[in-house]
Design an enzyme around this catalytic site. Structure first.
Site, short mmCIF file in Angstrom:
data_model
loop_
_atom_site.label_atom_id
_atom_site.label_comp_id
_atom_site.label_asym_id
_atom_site.label_seq_id
_atom_site.Cartn_x
_atom_site.Cartn_y
_atom_site.Cartn_z
N ARG A 77 0.84 -1.19 0.00
CA ARG A 77 0.00 0.00 0.00
C ARG A 77 0.88 1.24 0.00
O ARG A 77 1.71 1.40 0.89
CB ARG A 77 -0.92 -0.01 1.23
N HIS A 121 -3.53 10.84 1.00
CA HIS A 121 -2.91 10.54 2.30
C HIS A 121 -2.27 11.83 2.83
O HIS A 121 -1.07 11.90 3.08
CB HIS A 121 -1.88 9.43 2.17
N GLU A 166 -7.77 7.91 6.65
CA GLU A 166 -8.04 8.46 7.98
C GLU A 166 -8.74 9.82 7.94
O GLU A 166 -8.18 10.86 8.37
CB GLU A 166 -6.76 8.51 8.80
N ASN A 294 -7.60 1.14 9.98
CA ASN A 294 -6.31 1.47 10.61
C ASN A 294 -6.51 1.44 12.12
O ASN A 294 -7.30 2.22 12.65
CB ASN A 294 -5.83 2.86 10.18
N TYR A 296 -4.40 1.17 15.91
CA TYR A 296 -3.14 1.23 16.66
C TYR A 296 -3.33 0.99 18.15
O TYR A 296 -2.49 0.34 18.79
CB TYR A 296 -2.46 2.60 16.48
N GLU A 353 -3.62 -0.48 8.13
CA GLU A 353 -2.52 -0.05 9.01
C GLU A 353 -2.66 -0.69 10.39
O GLU A 353 -3.73 -0.61 10.99
CB GLU A 353 -2.51 1.48 9.21
#
Ligand SMILES: N=NNCCOCCOc1ccc(-c2cn(C[C@@H]3NC[C@@H](O)[C@H]3O)nn2)cc1
Length: 449
Positions: A77, A121, A166, A294, A296, A353
């Site tokens: 990606r 992005h 995002e 994504n 985290y 992600e």
């Protein structure tokens, strides 16, 4: 032995983004982006770092592709720098920009790696920002034109397209909290931008369908998990608002055709309204082929009046943290994925992600980043549990392939499975690279090894 095995057809990959890795910020006709401007504004980026050179992937992509090939990933990606294609955001096309991405994509394909392309992005052309940026509806149409050009230019070469990365970071982190470019702090503007981003996503999907482009299209929201500290309704409601900020606000319009009422009501209490025009929601609420997720981190949350926009306090109950000071919360990964399935159905999902910031350095030619291996093991275990629950996972792409420019943190925060010496630009495979390579090759890993 505690073997964690994954579906044979699940894709394995890694992710990066243009401004974070390319460099060549002023080369071959590229126009300025808001991150060129922001990173050169004193005080905005740690240590005054910028992406002028980054890790020079613009010139070193062939070396990086060999590292991908040795790693054994199925898909890579990357993102396209919009101002490298349209230096002024629209109008004249920079042929050298198109040439760069054709050479790059052709090299990926020649090495058996499937490109997954993110169109936006975060590096908005500065000229568009000069006329209001995402706060100006005209930027929405400029994005749709840029997207259509890329679809037609790379039709048959790129088969997985992501419109916006995002949108929460692009709207609220960058225009309300203000730590990312362009660094505004205006809740009404940020909320308007969130709508324009979803509209831009929808218009790009329309162009994709009308142009009969081969492959699939989606977008890549970021999500976090917030576990209520108690079963008191005020704690539960505060966590739902905090999660709704990233999830329902950006998912409901696409999957249900309307914004979540509990969030609309909360924003109205804060004096914020949405200007939705006739037809907007129909454009946004179009079927997509996959959802990028994504993830985290997460935390435990509870109600605390005026703590933040949502009367939500994130509390430290002792979870270990990464070098970004983020809690390590793999259970949150499972909970957010199963919540998505329960609320939005079995939409195909790529984890676009997931990874950790650990700043391990090279010692005697080796980078012993065992903490990153443990993070990946814990989160892949949570992913496996979510697959067993019925979440339709199509692929897992770790963030990131290479250490790179981590936005407002500059080069101070390392997410790569490949170490980069930011002075010499030398690449060094970390222990996590070898672990990930073996996991991809096996299709499984042993939790205890
Ligand atoms: N939710 N409320 N927060 C309350 C206030 O937070 C203040 C700080 O906020 C954040 C939130 C999120 C991030 C972030 C960074 N990355 C990593 C990049 N992802 C895309 C890719 O380019 C990676 O580099 N993902 N997310 C940073 C700061």
């Amino acid at each position: 032995m505690a073997i964690m095995e994954f579906p044979k057809d699940m894709k394995w990959g890694a992710a990066t983004a243009a401004y974070q890795i390319e460099g060549a910020a002023f080369k071959d006709g590229k126009g300025l982006s808001i991150w060129d401007t922001f990173s050169h504004t004193p005080g905005k980026v740690l240590n005054g770092d910028n992406g002028d050179v980054a890790i020079d992937s613009y010139h070193r992509y062939e070396e990086d592709i060999q590292l991908m090939k040795e790693l054994g990933i199925d898909t890579y990606r990357f993102s396209v720098s919009w101002p490298r294609i349209f230096p002024d955001g629209s109008g004249e096309i920079n042929q050298k920009g198109l040439e760069f991405y054709h050479n790059f994509v052709d090299a990926l394909l020649a090495n058996g790696i499937e490109p997954m392309c993110t169109l936006y992005h975060w590096d908005l052309p500065q000229t568009l920002q000069d006329t209001g940026g995402w706060g100006n509806r005209e930027t929405v149409d400029a994005f749709a034109d840029y997207a259509e050009l890329m679809f037609k230019e790379f039709n048959g070469k790129i088969k997985n397209w992501i419109t916006i990365n995002e949108p929460w970071c692009v709207s609220f982190l960058s225009n309300f909290i203000g730590i990312h470019a362009p660094g505004k702090q205006d809740l009404q503007l940020a909320t308007t931008i969130s709508h324009h981003l979803l509209l831009a996503h929808g218009k790009a999907v329309t162009r994709f369908r009308e142009s009969a482009i081969e492959g699939g299209i989606g977008y890549a929201p970021n999500v976090e998990w917030l576990e209520p500290f108690s079963n008191k309704q005020e704690d539960i409601d505060a966590c739902n608002r905090g999660m709704g900020f990233l999830m329902e606000w950006f998912f409901d319009p696409v999957f249900k055709g309307s914004y979540p009422k509990f969030m609309i009501d909360w924003f109205e209490k804060k004096g914020v309204t949405l200007q939705i025009e006739e037809g907007d929601m129909e454009i946004i609420n179009q079927p997509i082929d996959f959802l990028g997720i994504n993830y985290y981190t997460g935390s435990v949350g509870r109600y605390k009046k005026d703590e933040d926009l949502f009367d939500l306090e994130r509390i430290d109950i002792g979870f270990e943290k990464t070098d970004f000071d983020w809690f390590i919360y793999p259970e949150g990964f499972y909970r957010v994925l199963t919540k998505i399935k329960d609320q939005y159905g079995a939409v195909p999902i790529y984890i676009t992600e997931n990874g950790a910031c650990y700043n391990d350095e090279v010692e005697n030619g080796r980078v012993r980043d065992q903490r990153r291996i443990e993070y990946l093991k814990q989160h892949l275990t949570a992913l496996k549990r979510s697959i067993d629950y019925g979440v339709n996972i199509k692929g897992y792409l770790t963030w990131s392939l290479l250490d790179n420019f981590e936005w407002a943190e500059g080069y101070d925060k390392r997410f790569g499975i490949i170490h980069v010496d930011f002075n010499t630009l030398e690449r060094t495979k970390k222990d996590s690279y070898y672990w990930y390579k073996q996991t991809i090759s096996n299709g499984w890993f042993d939790m205890f090894y």
